[in-house]
Design an enzyme around this catalytic site. Structure first.
Site, PDB file in Angstrom:
ATOM      1  N   TYR A  47       4.734  80.160  11.443  1.00  0.00           N
ATOM      2  CA  TYR A  47       5.237  80.706  12.453  1.00  0.00           C
ATOM      3  C   TYR A  47       6.224  81.430  12.501  1.00  0.00           C
ATOM      4  O   TYR A  47       7.522  81.271  12.439  1.00  0.00           O
ATOM      5  CB  TYR A  47       5.084  80.331  13.779  1.00  0.00           C
ATOM      6  CG  TYR A  47       6.053  80.106  15.188  1.00  0.00           C
ATOM      7  CD1 TYR A  47       4.448  79.806  15.820  1.00  0.00           C
ATOM      8  CD2 TYR A  47       6.922  79.747  14.788  1.00  0.00           C
ATOM      9  CE1 TYR A  47       4.571  80.903  17.249  1.00  0.00           C
ATOM     10  CE2 TYR A  47       7.666  80.571  16.320  1.00  0.00           C
ATOM     11  CZ  TYR A  47       6.148  81.123  17.520  1.00  0.00           C
ATOM     12  OH  TYR A  47       6.901  81.314  18.468  1.00  0.00           O
ATOM     13  N   GLU A  85       6.210  87.841  18.074  1.00  0.00           N
ATOM     14  CA  GLU A  85       5.988  86.132  17.702  1.00  0.00           C
ATOM     15  C   GLU A  85       4.726  86.473  16.727  1.00  0.00           C
ATOM     16  O   GLU A  85       3.866  87.101  17.263  1.00  0.00           O
ATOM     17  CB  GLU A  85       5.248  85.647  18.804  1.00  0.00           C
ATOM     18  CG  GLU A  85       5.290  83.953  18.492  1.00  0.00           C
ATOM     19  CD  GLU A  85       3.827  82.873  19.282  1.00  0.00           C
ATOM     20  OE1 GLU A  85       4.795  82.324  20.182  1.00  0.00           O
ATOM     21  OE2 GLU A  85       3.061  83.260  19.743  1.00  0.00           O
TER      22      GLU A  85
END
Ligand code: GDP
Ligand code: MN
Length: 380
Positions: A101, A190
């Site tokens: 991530y 993101e």
């Protein structure tokens, strides 16, 4: 403004972040054709402005063009958290060895961009932050210094990535993500998951990209990415009418003059136990047409049961607003009760205008708190 996954990936690609090849499709036919063009297995991905599509069944692997058509048929029209799927992204399927991530967003408290990186990707980052905060590396960037090579290294080593080949690729992606963030005036970039393939290739498998509405004038191509259908119908209507309006999910319609007072009005309604149906700023004018437009927008929401009209006269004169309310009531039928609080410039004249006309569903209150209480009561 939130972008769809495929739009975010288009921007990623522009800044050199590796993504898979894909095509947009809006029908099963197009999905099949896209899969044929791409060749090999594909992923059929619902394009909606919300996360958790995988869990909701909005992401499916397809091993042939015919299968892609079938998966597209299943996903199109699906409702994912209130968002109806109208577009698909058909992408060459990737083999996944690891899911990481990576994001950069604004930390308003620190007034700096904040990078977050963890090797525990693929799941909700909130869950990682709660269950294993030590696995989440957080790092602020000084906006004046800008990106420095140590930033990528600190993130990569901090999260315990050991493979030098991965370290190098991820650090390069961190730098490019920062360039994308600054270069598009983004609020959030993101990548979840940032994957490592079995061959050791690192790439962005998903994107969540939010750009600052106020900077869109500098990015015409990004502004064009807006999907007018993704906005609630009331907000679309408001934009047409030039009314500053944000839909909320309560039942007390709220109207104030000035953004600050309108926000406070939303707060006060909540404070006295009500649920605001919207935010709406009448602005500095408050002439009759402005009031008509705002009331039309507010009452278009079928959930609205009462309206709290909170005016503090400054540049806006209360008598003018009062006349605006009367004019609006003449031009349109408003079934909901309207609570009006008039204070400030020409407040007395304003209240007199209302009292003289005495429309049946208008209630005058002297203070903001009383007005909010009354409006909340009337919504019950
Ligand atoms: P989200 O659920 O809305 O966050 O959508 P994502 O694009 O992140 O996809 C959710 C999950 O689907 C990923 O975490 C992967 O596990 C899986 N997925 C998506 N694309 C692929 C792919 O190309 N190959 C494989 N094997 N899995 C994929
Ligand atoms: Mn994701």
């Amino acid at each position: 403004m939130d972008l769809y996954e495929y739009q975010g990936k288009e921007l990623f690609a522009r800044f050199g972040i590796p993504v898979s090849d894909g095509r947009v499709a809006t029908t099963p036919d197009e999905a099949e054709a896209a899969a044929r063009e791409l060749g090999g297995p594909v992923v059929v991905k619902a394009q909606v402005l919300t996360g958790g599509r995988g869990k909701a069944g909005g992401i499916k692997l397809a091993d042939s063009p015919e299968d892609a058509r079938a998966k597209a048929e299943a996903i199109l029209g699906m409702d994912i958290k209130g968002h109806v799927v109208r577009r698909l992204w058909i992408e060459q399927a990737s083999d996944i060895a690891k899911e990481y991530y990576l994001s950069v967003t604004f930390d308003r408290g620190e007034k700096r961009p904040l990078f977050m990186f963890t090797t525990q990707g693929g799941v909700d980052i909130e869950q990682v932050a709660e269950e294993s905060p030590e696995a989440l590396v957080r790092l602020h960037v000084d906006p004046l210094e800008g990106y420095q090579p140590w930033i990528g290294r600190r993130l990569v080593y901090g999260a315990g990535v050991e493979d030098p080949n991965e370290q190098k690729q991820i650090a390069a992606i961190v730098e490019k993500l920062y360039a994308a963030f600054v270069g598009t005036d983004a609020m959030l970039c993101e990548i979840n998951p940032l994957i490592v393939t079995p061959d050791g290739e690192v790439k962005a498998l998903d994107s969540k990209f939010t750009v600052d509405d106020n900077a869109l004038f500098r990015h015409g191509d990004v502004a064009e990415m807006r999907d007018p259908e993704a906005v609630p119908a009331e907000e679309r209507f408001a934009r047409e009418k030039d009314v500053i309006y944000v839909k909320l999910d309560g039942d007390v319609g709220v109207l104030g003059n000035g953004a600050g007072l309108s926000m406070s009005t939303v707060d006060v309604v909540t404070f006295v136990g009500g649920r605001p149906a919207n935010f709406c700023d009448l602005g500095g004018g408050g002439d009759a047409q402005g009031v008509v437009d705002a009331l039309e927008v507010i009452t278009r929401d079928p959930q609205v049961k009462s309206i709290f009209f909170n005016i503090f006269g400054g540049i806006t004169r209360c008598d003018e607003v009062a006349r605006g309310i009367l004019a609006a009531l003449e031009r349109m039928t408003i079934e909901q009760p309207i609570v009006v609080r008039l204070d400030g410039t020409n407040a007395e004249e304003g209240r007199k205008v209302l009292a003289d006309a005495a429309p049946p569903n208008v209630y005058a209150e002297a203070t903001m708190l009383d007005g909010a209480r009354r409006a909340v009561e009337l919504a019950r």
